[in-house]
Design a protein around this motif. Structure first.
Motif, short mmCIF file in Angstrom:
data_model
loop_
_atom_site.label_atom_id
_atom_site.label_comp_id
_atom_site.label_asym_id
_atom_site.label_seq_id
_atom_site.Cartn_x
_atom_site.Cartn_y
_atom_site.Cartn_z
N GLY A 168 0.79 -1.22 0.00
CA GLY A 168 0.00 0.00 0.00
C GLY A 168 0.82 1.28 0.00
N TYR A 169 2.11 1.16 0.33
CA TYR A 169 2.97 2.35 0.45
C TYR A 169 4.31 2.07 -0.19
CZ TYR A 169 -0.51 3.44 3.94
OH TYR A 169 -1.70 3.66 4.55
N ARG A 170 4.93 3.15 -0.68
CA ARG A 170 6.29 3.06 -1.23
C ARG A 170 7.14 4.13 -0.58
NH1 ARG A 170 4.20 2.17 -7.13
NH2 ARG A 170 2.97 3.91 -6.51
N LEU A 171 8.37 3.77 -0.30
CA LEU A 171 9.33 4.74 0.23
C LEU A 171 10.15 5.31 -0.92
CD1 LEU A 171 10.65 2.89 3.39
CD2 LEU A 171 8.82 4.56 3.22
N LYS A 172 10.35 6.59 -0.89
CA LYS A 172 11.13 7.26 -1.93
C LYS A 172 12.09 8.21 -1.24
CE LYS A 172 10.30 10.35 -5.83
NZ LYS A 172 9.24 11.08 -6.55
N HIS A 186 -1.59 1.61 -3.07
CA HIS A 186 -2.92 1.00 -3.13
C HIS A 186 -3.64 1.16 -1.80
CE1 HIS A 186 -1.73 -0.67 -6.95
NE2 HIS A 186 -0.64 -1.14 -6.39
N ALA A 187 -3.41 2.26 -1.14
CA ALA A 187 -4.03 2.50 0.16
C ALA A 187 -4.89 3.76 0.07
CB ALA A 187 -2.97 2.68 1.24
N ASP A 188 -5.96 3.77 0.84
CA ASP A 188 -6.84 4.92 0.90
C ASP A 188 -6.24 5.94 1.86
OD1 ASP A 188 -8.88 6.77 1.01
OD2 ASP A 188 -10.27 5.46 2.08
N ARG A 189 -5.71 7.02 1.33
CA ARG A 189 -5.02 7.99 2.16
C ARG A 189 -5.96 8.75 3.08
NH1 ARG A 189 -4.69 13.24 1.50
NH2 ARG A 189 -5.69 14.24 -0.24
N ASN A 190 -7.25 8.69 2.84
CA ASN A 190 -8.21 9.42 3.67
C ASN A 190 -8.60 8.68 4.94
OD1 ASN A 190 -8.44 11.69 1.91
ND2 ASN A 190 -9.61 10.40 0.54
N SER A 191 -8.21 7.40 5.05
CA SER A 191 -8.64 6.63 6.22
C SER A 191 -7.47 5.97 6.95
CB SER A 191 -9.64 5.56 5.79
OG SER A 191 -8.99 4.62 4.95
N ASP A 192 -6.28 6.48 6.77
CA ASP A 192 -5.12 5.77 7.32
C ASP A 192 -4.32 6.58 8.32
OD1 ASP A 192 -3.85 7.60 5.68
OD2 ASP A 192 -2.24 6.21 5.26
N ARG A 193 -4.91 7.51 9.01
CA ARG A 193 -4.16 8.38 9.92
C ARG A 193 -3.26 7.60 10.87
NH1 ARG A 193 -7.27 11.46 14.46
NH2 ARG A 193 -6.38 9.86 15.76
N HIS A 194 -3.79 6.54 11.47
CA HIS A 194 -3.01 5.78 12.44
C HIS A 194 -1.85 5.04 11.78
CE1 HIS A 194 -6.92 6.28 14.47
NE2 HIS A 194 -6.11 6.59 15.47
N GLN A 195 -2.10 4.48 10.61
CA GLN A 195 -1.05 3.73 9.93
C GLN A 195 0.08 4.64 9.47
OE1 GLN A 195 -2.39 0.64 7.39
NE2 GLN A 195 -0.46 0.45 6.35
N ILE A 196 -0.23 5.80 8.92
CA ILE A 196 0.83 6.68 8.44
C ILE A 196 1.62 7.26 9.60
CG2 ILE A 196 -0.25 8.97 8.25
CD1 ILE A 196 1.75 7.19 5.51
N ARG A 242 -0.44 14.35 5.35
CA ARG A 242 -1.58 14.92 4.63
C ARG A 242 -2.81 15.12 5.50
NH1 ARG A 242 -1.62 12.48 -1.45
NH2 ARG A 242 0.49 13.14 -1.95
N HIS A 243 -3.00 14.27 6.48
CA HIS A 243 -4.23 14.39 7.28
C HIS A 243 -4.12 15.57 8.26
CE1 HIS A 243 -1.72 11.68 9.78
NE2 HIS A 243 -2.30 12.30 10.81
N LEU A 244 -5.27 15.94 8.79
CA LEU A 244 -5.34 17.10 9.68
C LEU A 244 -5.42 16.69 11.14
CD1 LEU A 244 -7.91 19.24 7.67
CD2 LEU A 244 -5.45 19.60 7.82
N ARG A 245 -4.83 17.50 11.98
CA ARG A 245 -4.93 17.40 13.44
C ARG A 245 -4.76 18.81 13.97
NH1 ARG A 245 -2.85 13.09 17.51
NH2 ARG A 245 -3.10 11.16 16.38
N GLU A 246 -5.20 19.03 15.18
CA GLU A 246 -5.02 20.34 15.80
C GLU A 246 -3.71 20.36 16.57
OE1 GLU A 246 -8.31 21.89 18.00
OE2 GLU A 246 -9.74 21.00 16.60
N GLY A 247 -2.63 20.66 15.89
CA GLY A 247 -1.33 20.74 16.54
C GLY A 247 -0.67 19.39 16.74
N THR A 248 0.61 19.43 17.01
CA THR A 248 1.40 18.21 17.23
C THR A 248 1.20 17.71 18.65
OG1 THR A 248 3.08 19.03 15.68
CG2 THR A 248 3.74 17.25 17.16
N PRO A 249 0.76 16.45 18.82
CA PRO A 249 0.64 15.91 20.18
C PRO A 249 2.00 15.92 20.88
CG PRO A 249 -0.52 14.52 18.61
CD PRO A 249 0.27 15.51 17.82
#
Length: 99
Positions: A7-11, A26-36, A63-70
């Motif tokens: 699902g992911y490639r390193l470059k 081959h991964a849905d980038r909109n639903s993978d916050r925890h995995q990324i 790419r995903h959104l959060r309110e600040g860095t934990p």
């Protein structure tokens, strides 16, 4: 990385600052916050283990959104995370990359 996860490639890019980019294959980038977020932490940890140092990225972006860095991420990475970025990447300094 396709052997482990198709699902992911390193470059790795050597722009002005060396960058490890994680591309979605081959991964849905909109639903993978925890995995990324796992991938980012794992990659930094692997780099630290390989170099036997506590290296810190110059910048980390996702790419995903959060309110600040934990605080846990800030403490581990040594930098803030740029949420809502155009790419998922870990930017290193040239001396760190040379390790």
């Amino acid at each position: 990385s396709a052997i482990v996860n198709e699902g992911y490639r390193l470059k790795v890019r050597q722009d002005s600052d060396p960058t490890i980019e994680i591309e979605y294959a081959h991964a849905d980038r909109n639903s993978d916050r925890h995995q990324i977020e796992f991938w980012l932490v794992a990659l930094v940890r692997i780099c630290r283990k390989i170099t036997d140092s506590r290296l810190a990225p110059l910048r980390v972006a996702v790419r995903h959104l959060r309110e600040g860095t934990p605080p846990e991420f800030r403490s581990f990475l040594g930098c803030d995370i740029d949420f809502g970025s155009a790419a998922v990447e870990i930017v290193l300094s040239k001396p760190v990359y040379a390790l």
